[in-house]
Scaffold this active site. Sequence first.
Site, PDB file in Angstrom:
ATOM      1  N   GLY A  71      58.242 -46.782 -49.752  1.00 30.04           N
ATOM      2  CA  GLY A  71      58.826 -47.114 -48.576  1.00 30.04           C
ATOM      3  C   GLY A  71      58.921 -48.495 -48.031  1.00 30.04           C
ATOM      4  O   GLY A  71      59.312 -48.675 -47.157  1.00 30.04           O
TER       5      GLY A  71
ATOM      6  N   GLU B  23      51.427 -39.717 -48.669  1.00 29.28           N
ATOM      7  CA  GLU B  23      51.365 -39.387 -47.267  1.00 29.28           C
ATOM      8  C   GLU B  23      50.668 -38.126 -46.823  1.00 29.28           C
ATOM      9  O   GLU B  23      50.063 -38.195 -45.676  1.00 29.28           O
ATOM     10  CB  GLU B  23      52.860 -39.328 -46.958  1.00 29.28           C
TER      11      GLU B  23
ATOM     12  N   GLU C   2      52.138 -43.289 -58.038  1.00 33.97           N
ATOM     13  CA  GLU C   2      52.833 -44.163 -56.877  1.00 33.97           C
ATOM     14  C   GLU C   2      51.921 -45.182 -56.293  1.00 33.97           C
ATOM     15  O   GLU C   2      51.076 -44.717 -55.541  1.00 33.97           O
ATOM     16  CB  GLU C   2      53.182 -43.170 -55.770  1.00 33.97           C
TER      17      GLU C   2
ATOM     18  N   HIS D 298      50.405 -36.134 -52.701  1.00 31.30           N
ATOM     19  CA  HIS D 298      51.452 -37.387 -52.154  1.00 31.30           C
ATOM     20  C   HIS D 298      50.399 -38.302 -51.334  1.00 31.30           C
ATOM     21  O   HIS D 298      49.851 -37.637 -50.368  1.00 31.30           O
ATOM     22  CB  HIS D 298      52.956 -36.766 -51.647  1.00 31.30           C
TER      23      HIS D 298
ATOM     24  N   LYS E 271      61.250 -35.909 -48.390  1.00 30.85           N
ATOM     25  CA  LYS E 271      60.344 -36.146 -47.330  1.00 30.85           C
ATOM     26  C   LYS E 271      60.713 -35.325 -46.024  1.00 30.85           C
ATOM     27  O   LYS E 271      61.672 -34.251 -46.139  1.00 30.85           O
ATOM     28  CB  LYS E 271      60.236 -37.492 -47.067  1.00 30.85           C
TER      29      LYS E 271
ATOM     30  N   ASN F 138      62.258 -36.913 -53.591  1.00 29.77           N
ATOM     31  CA  ASN F 138      61.516 -36.348 -52.841  1.00 29.77           C
ATOM     32  C   ASN F 138      62.184 -36.620 -51.424  1.00 29.77           C
ATOM     33  O   ASN F 138      62.117 -37.860 -50.860  1.00 29.77           O
ATOM     34  CB  ASN F 138      60.133 -37.130 -52.722  1.00 29.77           C
TER      35      ASN F 138
ATOM     36  N   SER G 267      59.584 -47.395 -54.138  1.00 29.93           N
ATOM     37  CA  SER G 267      60.761 -48.200 -53.901  1.00 29.93           C
ATOM     38  C   SER G 267      61.580 -48.281 -55.456  1.00 29.93           C
ATOM     39  O   SER G 267      62.041 -49.300 -55.608  1.00 29.93           O
ATOM     40  CB  SER G 267      60.406 -49.430 -53.447  1.00 29.93           C
TER      41      SER G 267
HETATM   42  P1  PGA Z   1      60.170 -44.223 -51.853  1.00 27.93           P
HETATM   43  O1  PGA Z   1      59.259 -43.257 -51.763  1.00 27.93           O
HETATM   44  O2  PGA Z   1      61.058 -44.429 -53.175  1.00 27.93           O
HETATM   45  O3  PGA Z   1      61.097 -44.371 -50.750  1.00 27.93           O
HETATM   46  O4  PGA Z   1      59.102 -45.667 -51.922  1.00 27.93           O
HETATM   47  C1  PGA Z   1      58.661 -42.661 -52.907  1.00 27.93           C
HETATM   48  C2  PGA Z   1      57.693 -41.718 -52.875  1.00 27.93           C
HETATM   49  O5  PGA Z   1      56.768 -41.624 -51.643  1.00 27.93           O
HETATM   50  O6  PGA Z   1      57.729 -40.583 -53.448  1.00 27.93           O
END
Ligand code: PGA
Length: 254
Positions: A173, A97, A167, A95, A11, A9, A213
């Site tokens: 992140g 976010e 997640e 997601h 982003k 992803n 992460s």
């Molecule tokens: P990350 O993001 O691996 O940077 O933690 C995962 C995601 O939000 O899909």
Amino acid sequence: MRKYIIAGNWKMNKTVAQSVELAKAVVEAAKGIKNTEVVIAPTFLATAKVADVVKGTNVKLAVQDVHFEDQGAFTGKVSVDMVKDLGVEYIILGHSEQRQYFGETDVSVNKKVKKTLAAGLKPIICIGETLAERQGGTLETVLRTQVTGAYAGLSEADALNTVIAYEPVWAIGTGVTASDEQAQDTQAFVRSTVKEIYGEKVSESITIQYGGSMKPDNAAGLLKQKDIDGGLIGGAALKADLFIAIVTAAEQSV
Ligand code: PGA
């Protein structure tokens, strides 16, 4: 046997030119990958150019969201048919976010899931709890609500074409990963929730990814867990070598 799916992803990262470059590196590095589904999700802007790069390769294309209406006066939005036309096969939906910053709800996720499936594409349905919810003891309620909301009105045949990405919001992140046991226990609970709705055939068929992460050094431990069938990767998907190291960990876990 469920197939591992490792999805990057990207982003809101990478210009179109940078996206093409990264996609080319992923395609090159993924050439020998046979048993793991490799998916990349660039921005909408880069999707058409990246589609040209992945066409005819074993790397599949995804987008990070879509609108649930077909067309019309929806400023800023993109429809399922538009991305399908480019060769997109997966759509990341719900997601955290999107939920946190852009007003995504279980109801809008459900509408988008239905549109995606109706077009013959596969939704990657993201669910996950915040740290406050986990610490406050509402983990299971939150996840059950998100799952039942996303799958409301979906047939068994539809459900078989979905992917879930668990997640934990506190792991996205942040560099903090759920432990192998935490992720396994929670994903087993998610699978049991799917079983309550659709029965064992569906629950045992659905791919449930872990996200938050995931990196080359923790991927193998997570991917060895019984109910972890892949990963949704943010930060580590922005570098081809890190991303492919995770793909390789999946390939070796088969
Ligand atoms: P990350 O993001 O691996 O940077 O933690 C995962 C995601 O939000 O899909």
